[in-house]
Design a protein around this motif. Structure first.
Motif, PDB file in Angstrom:
ATOM      1  N   ALA A  98      -2.996   0.437  -3.824  1.00  0.00           N
ATOM      2  CA  ALA A  98      -2.839  -0.898  -3.263  1.00  0.00           C
ATOM      3  C   ALA A  98      -2.560  -1.882  -4.390  1.00  0.00           C
ATOM      4  O   ALA A  98      -3.148  -1.776  -5.471  1.00  0.00           O
ATOM      5  CB  ALA A  98      -4.100  -1.311  -2.511  1.00  0.00           C
ATOM      6  N   THR A 121      -9.954  -9.004   7.343  1.00  0.00           N
ATOM      7  CA  THR A 121     -11.127  -8.214   7.715  1.00  0.00           C
ATOM      8  C   THR A 121     -11.442  -8.291   9.203  1.00  0.00           C
ATOM      9  O   THR A 121     -12.156  -7.437   9.731  1.00  0.00           O
ATOM     10  CB  THR A 121     -12.363  -8.670   6.923  1.00  0.00           C
ATOM     11  OG1 THR A 121     -12.611 -10.070   7.190  1.00  0.00           O
ATOM     12  CG2 THR A 121     -12.119  -8.501   5.431  1.00  0.00           C
ATOM     13  N   ILE A 171       0.859  -1.181   0.000  1.00  0.00           N
ATOM     14  CA  ILE A 171       0.000   0.000   0.000  1.00  0.00           C
ATOM     15  C   ILE A 171       0.897   1.234   0.000  1.00  0.00           C
ATOM     16  O   ILE A 171       1.833   1.337   0.813  1.00  0.00           O
ATOM     17  CB  ILE A 171      -0.946   0.038   1.211  1.00  0.00           C
ATOM     18  CG1 ILE A 171      -1.832  -1.205   1.258  1.00  0.00           C
ATOM     19  CG2 ILE A 171      -1.819   1.298   1.172  1.00  0.00           C
ATOM     20  CD1 ILE A 171      -2.703  -1.292   2.504  1.00  0.00           C
ATOM     21  N   PHE A 200      -7.310   4.722  -4.415  1.00  0.00           N
ATOM     22  CA  PHE A 200      -8.402   5.228  -3.594  1.00  0.00           C
ATOM     23  C   PHE A 200      -8.107   6.682  -3.250  1.00  0.00           C
ATOM     24  O   PHE A 200      -7.021   7.004  -2.769  1.00  0.00           O
ATOM     25  CB  PHE A 200      -8.540   4.409  -2.312  1.00  0.00           C
ATOM     26  CG  PHE A 200      -8.696   2.934  -2.532  1.00  0.00           C
ATOM     27  CD1 PHE A 200      -9.946   2.355  -2.629  1.00  0.00           C
ATOM     28  CD2 PHE A 200      -7.569   2.116  -2.668  1.00  0.00           C
ATOM     29  CE1 PHE A 200     -10.094   0.998  -2.847  1.00  0.00           C
ATOM     30  CE2 PHE A 200      -7.699   0.754  -2.874  1.00  0.00           C
ATOM     31  CZ  PHE A 200      -8.980   0.193  -2.957  1.00  0.00           C
ATOM     32  N   TYR A 236     -16.895  -5.996   1.481  1.00  0.00           N
ATOM     33  CA  TYR A 236     -15.522  -6.392   1.194  1.00  0.00           C
ATOM     34  C   TYR A 236     -15.388  -7.043  -0.181  1.00  0.00           C
ATOM     35  O   TYR A 236     -16.292  -7.728  -0.656  1.00  0.00           O
ATOM     36  CB  TYR A 236     -15.019  -7.387   2.240  1.00  0.00           C
ATOM     37  CG  TYR A 236     -14.843  -6.819   3.619  1.00  0.00           C
ATOM     38  CD1 TYR A 236     -13.810  -5.929   3.899  1.00  0.00           C
ATOM     39  CD2 TYR A 236     -15.703  -7.179   4.654  1.00  0.00           C
ATOM     40  CE1 TYR A 236     -13.640  -5.417   5.171  1.00  0.00           C
ATOM     41  CE2 TYR A 236     -15.539  -6.677   5.931  1.00  0.00           C
ATOM     42  CZ  TYR A 236     -14.507  -5.793   6.182  1.00  0.00           C
ATOM     43  OH  TYR A 236     -14.339  -5.288   7.442  1.00  0.00           O
ATOM     44  N   THR A 254      -7.460  -7.211   1.072  1.00  0.00           N
ATOM     45  CA  THR A 254      -8.887  -7.019   0.844  1.00  0.00           C
ATOM     46  C   THR A 254      -9.212  -5.542   0.977  1.00  0.00           C
ATOM     47  O   THR A 254      -8.623  -4.852   1.816  1.00  0.00           O
ATOM     48  CB  THR A 254      -9.705  -7.822   1.879  1.00  0.00           C
ATOM     49  OG1 THR A 254      -9.395  -9.210   1.742  1.00  0.00           O
ATOM     50  CG2 THR A 254     -11.186  -7.618   1.695  1.00  0.00           C
ATOM     51  N   TYR A 255     -10.126  -5.062   0.153  1.00  0.00           N
ATOM     52  CA  TYR A 255     -10.574  -3.676   0.332  1.00  0.00           C
ATOM     53  C   TYR A 255     -12.073  -3.673   0.623  1.00  0.00           C
ATOM     54  O   TYR A 255     -12.829  -4.530   0.164  1.00  0.00           O
ATOM     55  CB  TYR A 255     -10.250  -2.815  -0.890  1.00  0.00           C
ATOM     56  CG  TYR A 255     -11.063  -3.091  -2.127  1.00  0.00           C
ATOM     57  CD1 TYR A 255     -12.244  -2.390  -2.399  1.00  0.00           C
ATOM     58  CD2 TYR A 255     -10.653  -4.049  -3.057  1.00  0.00           C
ATOM     59  CE1 TYR A 255     -12.980  -2.639  -3.536  1.00  0.00           C
ATOM     60  CE2 TYR A 255     -11.383  -4.310  -4.195  1.00  0.00           C
ATOM     61  CZ  TYR A 255     -12.547  -3.594  -4.431  1.00  0.00           C
ATOM     62  OH  TYR A 255     -13.289  -3.851  -5.564  1.00  0.00           O
ATOM     63  N   ILE A 288      -8.487  -0.762   3.349  1.00  0.00           N
ATOM     64  CA  ILE A 288      -7.729  -1.834   2.721  1.00  0.00           C
ATOM     65  C   ILE A 288      -6.973  -2.542   3.836  1.00  0.00           C
ATOM     66  O   ILE A 288      -6.301  -1.876   4.653  1.00  0.00           O
ATOM     67  CB  ILE A 288      -6.746  -1.294   1.662  1.00  0.00           C
ATOM     68  CG1 ILE A 288      -7.480  -0.415   0.645  1.00  0.00           C
ATOM     69  CG2 ILE A 288      -6.036  -2.421   0.947  1.00  0.00           C
ATOM     70  CD1 ILE A 288      -7.400   1.055   0.932  1.00  0.00           C
ATOM     71  N   TYR A 343     -12.978   4.122   2.456  1.00  0.00           N
ATOM     72  CA  TYR A 343     -12.442   2.810   2.097  1.00  0.00           C
ATOM     73  C   TYR A 343     -11.494   2.320   3.194  1.00  0.00           C
ATOM     74  O   TYR A 343     -10.819   3.117   3.854  1.00  0.00           O
ATOM     75  CB  TYR A 343     -11.662   2.878   0.778  1.00  0.00           C
ATOM     76  CG  TYR A 343     -12.408   3.527  -0.358  1.00  0.00           C
ATOM     77  CD1 TYR A 343     -13.280   2.796  -1.157  1.00  0.00           C
ATOM     78  CD2 TYR A 343     -12.238   4.882  -0.634  1.00  0.00           C
ATOM     79  CE1 TYR A 343     -13.965   3.390  -2.200  1.00  0.00           C
ATOM     80  CE2 TYR A 343     -12.924   5.493  -1.674  1.00  0.00           C
ATOM     81  CZ  TYR A 343     -13.784   4.739  -2.456  1.00  0.00           C
ATOM     82  OH  TYR A 343     -14.468   5.336  -3.486  1.00  0.00           O
TER      83      TYR A 343
END
Length: 265
Positions: A215, A240, A206, A262, A251, A226-227, A236, A234
């Motif tokens: 990312a 999660t 990132i 982003f 997600y 995962t975003y 990332i 947002y």
């Protein structure tokens, strides 16, 4: 007749060389995949990026929940706005130790709409407690966090005429390479596509630059990333589980080799 034989010989040599190169490339990739497999299990740092008006508060909460992904060091970089010039700067909060210790009772007073963070699990013991290897890394034009391994980093340093220092992590040296590439092209799309296409490794990354978060995930898709889309921005993240449960979020796992951006606007 002589020219014809010479031509056939050259063609044979060319085909032989191509076969040899392909075989070497195949064997090299097999060797590389064995290297990757050897570093996959339990060698996972935690990374995250936040684009949200509550980024400062969320970052402390998330980094503590990524504690199990690395106890060597932990850090957050936020990017507040300076009102007088509207210039973006990087403010670092990072220390040696686990995030549950480093950020226990810790608050970030500066409001920010964008932040990145990292918990570190060192795959090489003698590099574990060097502050220079503590992420996020801040360079002149960007800040970055990296989870993964680049086994051939010394080779890439040589190719880019960068001095290889065995005391520095492959993550930091990757940042030096990225800094050099961006200095040449001044174009993040080109730089990040080059990284994905040419740097073999198991990694997710990132980058924060000029109020935009980028990312990417390596083309093998070994390291998770995962975003999530919320009502206000947002997130990332490596997993999660680290995101507060009271946040309404949708997600999507990033695909292998995928690059996303982003913006806070």
């Amino acid at each position: 007749g002589g020219n014809s034989r010479a031509s056939r010989g050259s063609l044979f040599d060319c085909r032989h060389s191509c076969i040899s190169i392909r075989l070497k490339t195949y064997m090299y990739n097999i060797k590389y995949l064995f290297i990757v497999q050897s570093i996959m299990i339990n060698h996972n740092c935690g990374i995250f990026g936040i684009v949200d008006s509550n980024a400062s508060i969320l970052s402390v909460d998330i980094i503590k929940k990524l504690d199990h992904r690395g106890h060597d060091s932990a850090g957050i970089v936020i990017c507040p706005t300076i009102d007088s010039t509207n210039k973006k700067i990087f403010v670092e909060h990072k220390m040696i130790g686990s995030s549950s210790d480093v950020f226990n009772g810790y608050t970030i007073d500066e409001p920010a709409n964008i932040a990145i963070g990292h918990t570190r699990y060192s795959t090489i013991t003698n590099k574990a407690n060097i502050m220079a290897n503590t992420q996020p890394f801040v360079f002149e034009k960007f800040a970055m966090v990296h989870n993964g391994n680049i086994p051939l980093i010394n080779k890439y340093c040589h190719e880019f005429d960068i001095e290889y220092d065995s005391e520095l992590s492959d993550s930091y040296l990757l940042g030096v390479i990225i800094s050099g590439l961006y200095h040449i092209d001044n174009n993040w799309a080109k730089v990040l596509n080059y990284i994905v296409d040419n740097l073999l490794g198991a990694y997710s990354l990132i980058i924060l630059s000029d109020g935009i978060m980028y990312a990417l995930r390596d083309k093998y898709g070994i390291r998770p990333l995962t975003y999530g889309v919320t009502d206000s921005g947002y997130i990332i993240v490596s997993e999660t589980h680290a995101v507060p449960k009271d946040i309404d979020i949708i997600y999507t796992d990033m695909d292998p080799g995928e690059i996303l951006s982003f913006s806070e606007h």
